[in-house]
Design an enzyme around this catalytic site. Structure first.
Site, mmCIF file in Angstrom:
data_model
loop_
_atom_site.group_PDB
_atom_site.id
_atom_site.type_symbol
_atom_site.label_atom_id
_atom_site.label_comp_id
_atom_site.label_asym_id
_atom_site.label_seq_id
_atom_site.Cartn_x
_atom_site.Cartn_y
_atom_site.Cartn_z
ATOM 1 N N ILE A 1 42.983 43.842 38.808
ATOM 2 C CA ILE A 1 44.050 44.634 38.201
ATOM 3 C C ILE A 1 45.062 44.869 39.303
ATOM 4 O O ILE A 1 44.695 45.196 40.438
ATOM 5 C CB ILE A 1 43.518 45.958 37.596
ATOM 6 C CG1 ILE A 1 44.653 46.750 36.936
ATOM 7 C CG2 ILE A 1 42.762 46.772 38.608
ATOM 8 C CD1 ILE A 1 44.168 47.933 36.103
ATOM 9 N N ALA A 2 46.326 44.637 38.996
ATOM 10 C CA ALA A 2 47.359 44.790 40.021
ATOM 11 C C ALA A 2 48.709 45.085 39.375
ATOM 12 O O ALA A 2 48.979 44.670 38.249
ATOM 13 C CB ALA A 2 47.463 43.531 40.878
ATOM 14 N N VAL A 3 49.540 45.778 40.149
ATOM 15 C CA VAL A 3 50.901 46.100 39.730
ATOM 16 C C VAL A 3 51.844 45.573 40.807
ATOM 17 O O VAL A 3 51.570 45.702 42.005
ATOM 18 C CB VAL A 3 51.075 47.631 39.558
ATOM 19 C CG1 VAL A 3 52.525 47.986 39.222
ATOM 20 C CG2 VAL A 3 50.131 48.159 38.486
ATOM 21 N N GLY B 1 49.461 51.364 36.383
ATOM 22 C CA GLY B 1 48.021 51.194 36.563
ATOM 23 C C GLY B 1 47.231 52.060 35.597
ATOM 24 O O GLY B 1 46.244 51.612 35.000
ATOM 25 N N GLU C 1 34.417 46.284 41.482
ATOM 26 C CA GLU C 1 34.257 46.439 42.923
ATOM 27 C C GLU C 1 35.627 46.752 43.479
ATOM 28 O O GLU C 1 36.628 46.169 43.049
ATOM 29 C CB GLU C 1 33.733 45.160 43.592
ATOM 30 C CG GLU C 1 32.305 44.816 43.248
ATOM 31 C CD GLU C 1 32.197 43.860 42.068
ATOM 32 O OE1 GLU C 1 33.225 43.272 41.666
ATOM 33 O OE2 GLU C 1 31.096 43.705 41.531
ATOM 34 N N ASN D 1 40.805 51.075 49.848
ATOM 35 C CA ASN D 1 41.849 51.154 48.826
ATOM 36 C C ASN D 1 41.780 52.519 48.126
ATOM 37 O O ASN D 1 41.382 52.645 46.974
ATOM 38 C CB ASN D 1 41.703 50.011 47.828
ATOM 39 C CG ASN D 1 42.907 49.879 46.926
ATOM 40 O OD1 ASN D 1 43.731 50.779 46.840
ATOM 41 N ND2 ASN D 1 43.000 48.747 46.247
ATOM 42 N N TYR E 1 40.639 55.071 39.637
ATOM 43 C CA TYR E 1 39.414 54.822 38.880
ATOM 44 C C TYR E 1 38.653 56.120 38.629
ATOM 45 O O TYR E 1 38.149 56.363 37.525
ATOM 46 C CB TYR E 1 38.517 53.816 39.607
ATOM 47 C CG TYR E 1 39.139 52.447 39.750
ATOM 48 C CD1 TYR E 1 39.806 51.828 38.689
ATOM 49 C CD2 TYR E 1 39.068 51.754 40.953
ATOM 50 C CE1 TYR E 1 40.374 50.575 38.827
ATOM 51 C CE2 TYR E 1 39.641 50.487 41.090
ATOM 52 C CZ TYR E 1 40.287 49.916 40.022
ATOM 53 O OH TYR E 1 40.845 48.677 40.165
#
Length: 145
Positions: free
Chosen positions: A69-71, A81, A103, A108, A115
């Site tokens: 998952i990335a922006v 996000g 993971e 980060n 999360y």
């Protein structure tokens, strides 16, 4: 708007991934997975007609694993996000999924905080999970009702 990723999105998605991760998935592998992999689902967050975020998940039985998952770095801090995670959780519920796994690098902190905001819990530590960067990773889990 969040929609299903198409092969036409791969140039932009690859750029986002390359700027976000030490070792991005090769673009040819991404294209192959979109076209052929029935176990993965691919979504993009589109803003003004452009993909500015994405996520890839895999569903096996009643569990989902978040592959990535990335922006886009120019759109971070705009709640994208969070919107993608909310979409993913709703998508999982519609599929009757009981668990979502991921993971994440222990370094980060913004991702870990995101999360945890959505109810993911650190389950265990995987030492040197990202061998090339010598980083550990947390395995995180969210159980769905």
């Amino acid at each position: 708007m969040i929609r299903t990723m198409t092969v036409g999105d791969t140039d932009k998605v690859y750029k986002i991934e390359a700027r976000s991760f030490f070792r991005p998935m090769p673009k040819k592998d991404l294209i192959h997975d979109i076209e052929k992999n029935k176990h993965k689902d691919f979504f993009v967050y589109e803003k003004n007609g452009e993909a500015v975020g994405f996520y890839i998940i895999s569903k096996i039985l009643d569990e989902i694993e978040i592959y990535t998952i990335a922006v886009d770095e120019f759109y971070r801090g705009q709640n994208i996000g969070s919107l993608m995670l909310e979409h993913m959780i709703n998508f999982a519920r519609n599929l009757k999924v009981s668990k979502i796994w991921l993971e994440v690098s222990t370094k980060n902190i913004p991702a870990i905080n995101l999360y945890q905001k959505f109810g993911f819990e650190k389950i265990r530590l995987r030492e040197n999970y990202y061998a090339r960067t010598h980083e550990d990773a947390y395995i995180m889990l969210k159980e769905l009702d």
